[in-house]
Design an enzyme around this catalytic site. Structure first.
Site, mmCIF file in Angstrom:
data_model
loop_
_atom_site.group_PDB
_atom_site.id
_atom_site.type_symbol
_atom_site.label_atom_id
_atom_site.label_comp_id
_atom_site.label_asym_id
_atom_site.label_seq_id
_atom_site.Cartn_x
_atom_site.Cartn_y
_atom_site.Cartn_z
ATOM 1 N N ARG A 291 17.543 19.687 -2.088
ATOM 2 C CA ARG A 291 17.296 19.843 -0.640
ATOM 3 C C ARG A 291 16.150 20.810 -0.380
ATOM 4 O O ARG A 291 15.427 20.693 0.602
ATOM 5 C CB ARG A 291 18.586 20.313 0.044
ATOM 6 N N GLU B 71 6.193 16.529 9.563
ATOM 7 C CA GLU B 71 7.438 16.458 8.768
ATOM 8 C C GLU B 71 7.642 15.048 8.208
ATOM 9 O O GLU B 71 8.209 14.864 7.122
ATOM 10 C CB GLU B 71 8.651 16.879 9.606
ATOM 11 N N LYS C 68 15.593 11.611 3.925
ATOM 12 C CA LYS C 68 16.460 12.775 4.182
ATOM 13 C C LYS C 68 17.910 12.445 3.820
ATOM 14 O O LYS C 68 18.630 13.277 3.271
ATOM 15 C CB LYS C 68 16.338 13.224 5.639
ATOM 16 N N HIS D 107 5.275 24.835 14.624
ATOM 17 C CA HIS D 107 5.781 24.805 13.259
ATOM 18 C C HIS D 107 5.084 23.720 12.414
ATOM 19 O O HIS D 107 4.574 23.982 11.325
ATOM 20 C CB HIS D 107 7.289 24.569 13.323
ATOM 21 N N ARG E 54 37.350 26.284 15.976
ATOM 22 C CA ARG E 54 37.153 26.025 14.533
ATOM 23 C C ARG E 54 36.574 24.646 14.250
ATOM 24 O O ARG E 54 36.714 24.104 13.161
ATOM 25 C CB ARG E 54 38.461 26.198 13.754
ATOM 26 N N HIS F 11 6.277 24.731 3.553
ATOM 27 C CA HIS F 11 6.884 25.638 4.530
ATOM 28 C C HIS F 11 6.694 27.117 4.213
ATOM 29 O O HIS F 11 6.660 27.940 5.117
ATOM 30 C CB HIS F 11 8.372 25.327 4.697
ATOM 31 N N HIS G 173 5.341 29.104 7.114
ATOM 32 C CA HIS G 173 6.032 30.242 7.744
ATOM 33 C C HIS G 173 5.129 31.467 7.773
ATOM 34 O O HIS G 173 5.107 32.201 8.757
ATOM 35 C CB HIS G 173 7.324 30.576 6.988
ATOM 36 N N LYS H 235 22.739 20.883 9.183
ATOM 37 C CA LYS H 235 22.417 22.315 9.270
ATOM 38 C C LYS H 235 22.417 22.703 10.741
ATOM 39 O O LYS H 235 21.677 22.121 11.538
ATOM 40 C CB LYS H 235 21.022 22.595 8.706
ATOM 41 N N ASN I 262 11.366 21.801 1.928
ATOM 42 C CA ASN I 262 10.561 22.947 2.383
ATOM 43 C C ASN I 262 9.124 22.886 1.880
ATOM 44 O O ASN I 262 8.399 23.880 1.972
ATOM 45 C CB ASN I 262 11.211 24.264 1.937
ATOM 46 N N GLU J 24 22.472 22.658 0.005
ATOM 47 C CA GLU J 24 21.263 23.301 -0.521
ATOM 48 C C GLU J 24 21.598 24.308 -1.622
ATOM 49 O O GLU J 24 21.336 25.497 -1.525
ATOM 50 C CB GLU J 24 20.469 23.978 0.615
HETATM 51 P P1 NAD Z 1 12.085 21.969 20.324
HETATM 52 O O1 NAD Z 1 13.508 21.629 20.329
HETATM 53 O O2 NAD Z 1 11.676 23.292 20.853
HETATM 54 O O3 NAD Z 1 11.302 20.830 21.140
HETATM 55 C C1 NAD Z 1 9.902 20.941 21.278
HETATM 56 C C2 NAD Z 1 9.487 20.832 22.758
HETATM 57 O O4 NAD Z 1 9.584 19.477 23.185
HETATM 58 C C3 NAD Z 1 10.351 21.633 23.699
HETATM 59 O O5 NAD Z 1 9.535 22.173 24.708
HETATM 60 C C4 NAD Z 1 11.281 20.575 24.297
HETATM 61 O O6 NAD Z 1 11.796 20.918 25.552
HETATM 62 C C5 NAD Z 1 10.356 19.401 24.385
HETATM 63 N N1 NAD Z 1 10.956 18.092 24.379
HETATM 64 C C6 NAD Z 1 12.012 17.658 23.662
HETATM 65 N N2 NAD Z 1 12.153 16.337 23.791
HETATM 66 C C7 NAD Z 1 11.174 15.925 24.613
HETATM 67 C C8 NAD Z 1 10.783 14.652 25.117
HETATM 68 N N3 NAD Z 1 11.377 13.533 24.705
HETATM 69 N N4 NAD Z 1 9.746 14.581 25.982
HETATM 70 C C9 NAD Z 1 9.085 15.727 26.344
HETATM 71 N N5 NAD Z 1 9.387 16.944 25.875
HETATM 72 C C10 NAD Z 1 10.423 17.034 25.028
HETATM 73 O O7 NAD Z 1 11.434 21.852 18.874
HETATM 74 P P2 NAD Z 1 11.645 20.831 17.655
HETATM 75 O O8 NAD Z 1 10.341 20.797 16.974
HETATM 76 O O9 NAD Z 1 12.286 19.581 18.081
HETATM 77 O O10 NAD Z 1 12.709 21.607 16.737
HETATM 78 C C11 NAD Z 1 12.429 22.874 16.199
HETATM 79 C C12 NAD Z 1 13.740 23.540 15.841
HETATM 80 O O11 NAD Z 1 14.391 22.753 14.854
HETATM 81 C C13 NAD Z 1 13.591 24.943 15.267
HETATM 82 O O12 NAD Z 1 14.529 25.779 15.893
HETATM 83 C C14 NAD Z 1 13.935 24.765 13.799
HETATM 84 O O13 NAD Z 1 14.516 25.930 13.238
HETATM 85 C C15 NAD Z 1 14.896 23.629 13.841
HETATM 86 N N6 NAD Z 1 14.998 22.856 12.602
HETATM 87 C C16 NAD Z 1 16.237 22.604 12.132
HETATM 88 C C17 NAD Z 1 16.401 21.840 11.003
HETATM 89 C C18 NAD Z 1 17.793 21.492 10.543
HETATM 90 O O14 NAD Z 1 17.932 20.911 9.464
HETATM 91 N N7 NAD Z 1 18.799 21.803 11.329
HETATM 92 C C19 NAD Z 1 15.288 21.321 10.312
HETATM 93 C C20 NAD Z 1 14.033 21.588 10.829
HETATM 94 C C21 NAD Z 1 13.896 22.353 11.984
HETATM 95 N N1 GLY Z 2 15.135 22.499 5.959
HETATM 96 C C1 GLY Z 2 15.552 21.220 6.385
HETATM 97 C C2 GLY Z 2 16.860 20.811 5.771
HETATM 98 O O1 GLY Z 2 17.248 21.261 4.727
HETATM 99 O O2 GLY Z 2 17.542 20.018 6.341
#
Ligand code: NAD
Ligand code: GLY
Length: 365
Positions: free
Chosen positions: A243, A184, A226, A267, A120, A250, A254, A142, A247, A236
């Site tokens: 919040r 971003e 942020k 992305h 939990r 986006h 998307h 998130k 997007n 949100e």
């Molecule tokens: P990712 O985690 O897939 O990383 C991108 C690539 O970079 C991967 O191949 C990873 O292995 C590589 N990598 C990571 N760090 C590295 C480094 N320092 N050197 C070399 N390679 C490295 O992608 P991302 O763009 O970081 O994140 C995308 C994800 O984030 C999606 O799943 C999306 O839904 C999520 N997201 C979440 C939120 C939130 O608020 N929680 C907001 C935006 C996106």
């Molecule tokens: N969609 C990004 C966030 O709300 O944090």
């Protein structure tokens, strides 16, 4: 070296975002945040050889297990969430355990969700290593995994214990992933901070060269934006419309990702084009002046984003995809648009015809 700190307060407490260089070398940066004796580091096959050893040197006084997941969005699912759970359960990890997410947004989201649900809720630390995760996904609590039906369908709002942003980790990121995160960062300026947008215009060359001093300043400013947004609208909420501004670009992005097939464009690449589409639409609807549209175009072009749809993603395909968007009511769409550079608004009555007219300008001929 820790150079900057930000504090985020939320429903149940607060956490600090540290921004600096070589943070693993500073034991107190990581170790002081850990209450119990058990730590589980979750990372992936790409990040492990780059940063796991440095991370482990800061954790020598703890009992540490490491989970190494395959690299990719397709593994942000129940199977790999369960792999983390199996380890925690089988090794009898106690309630005062701490999980550490060492990687990009995929690792951060999955680890955060594992932390939210194991017994939990146990503590977790975000150590984001992509630009996207440093300016966006590691902040705001998130957490999620994907379902075959859609992305991020299973998750929770669950804030981390601390966020450690080591900008030097960005040196090893591929150019495409770096630019994806930069989109971003530009988005943060466009929706909330006109001065920051001017600053990015002035420092775009240094940002593209990954100048560490400039990066620290940029990441700090994006994190502040942020911070303000998630502290105003942590969950949100629909009535707050705060919040949701994150997007911007986006809905278009998307649709582009879906039409091309996930993974074809990253992305942030799709969001960059989506932000330009949203900017043009803002002008068409009389919200934004032409000079601002030109400035947005010039910056995105200078950064190197593709600002035309590739063959294979026609405006007709995009329209069809966006028609099925849950934000469509009576042939009108809910979209985030710009009123000025630095000021985004939610428009709930964007006619599909206006959308169609904008999208047609982006088709490859
Ligand atoms: P990712 O985690 O897939 O990383 C991108 C690539 O970079 C991967 O191949 C990873 O292995 C590589 N990598 C990571 N760090 C590295 C480094 N320092 N050197 C070399 N390679 C490295 O992608 P991302 O763009 O970081 O994140 C995308 C994800 O984030 C999606 O799943 C999306 O839904 C999520 N997201 C979440 C939120 C939130 O608020 N929680 C907001 C935006 C996106
Ligand atoms: N969609 C990004 C966030 O709300 O944090």
């Amino acid at each position: 070296m820790i150079e900057q700190k930000l504090n985020i307060t939320h429903r149940t407490g607060s956490y600090t975002i540290f921004i600096g260089e070589n943070l693993f070398g500073i034991k107190e940066a990581l170790a002081q945040q850990i209450a119990g004796s058990h730590v589980c580091v979750v990372t992936n096959e790409t990040v492990k050889p780059l940063y796991l050893d440095a991370c482990l040197t800061a954790l020598t006084q703890f009992e540490v297990e490491v989970v190494v997941l395959p690299d990719g969005e397709q593994y942000k699912n129940f199977t790999y969430y369960n792999q983390v759970m199996n380890l925690l359960c089988e090794k009898h990890y106690p309630r005062d355990s701490t999980l550490i997410a060492l990687g990009g947004g995929v690792i951060g989201d999955l680890t955060g969700f594992a932390a939210a649900t194991y017994q939990r809720g146990v503590a977790y630390i975000q150590v984001p290593t992509t630009l996207l995760s440093q300016v966006d996904s590691s902040i705001g609590g998130k957490t999620a995994i994907n379902h075959a039906v859609g992305k991020n369908l299973i998750g929770a709002f669950y804030p981390p214990q601390v966020v450690l942003i080591d900008v030097t980790t960005l040196a090893t990121l591929s150019q495409r992933e770096y630019l994806s995160g930069l989109a971003e960062l530009i988005k943060a300026a466009l929706i909330a901070d006109a001065e920051f947008f001017i600053w990015i215009e002035q420092h775009i060359d240094a940002l593209l060269k990954r100048d560490v001093t400039i990066l620290k300043q940029a990441i700090m400013r994006a994190c502040q934006i942020k911070q303000t947004i998630v502290m105003r609208d942590e969950l949100e909420t629909m009535h707050n419309h705060c919040r949701i501004l994150l997007n911007f670009g986006h809905t278009f992005g998307h649709a582009i990702e879906q039409v091309l097939g996930y993974g074809e464009w990253l992305h942030g690449e799709a969001v960059a084009l989506g932000m330009h589409m949203a900017t043009c639409l803002s002008q068409d609807l009389g919200l934004l002046d032409q000079t601002s549209v030109q400035r947005v175009y010039a910056l995105l072009e200078r950064a190197g984003y593709a600002l035309q749809l590739p063959v294979g993603a026609s405006s007709a395909n995009l329209i069809q995809r966006m028609r099925h968007d849950k934000k469509v009511y009576s042939n009108c769409l809910n979209l985030i648009l710009l009123q000025r550079i630095g000021t985004a608004v939610v428009k709930s009555d964007v006619p599909m015809l206006a959308l169609q007219s904008v999208l047609e300008r982006y088709s490859a001929h």
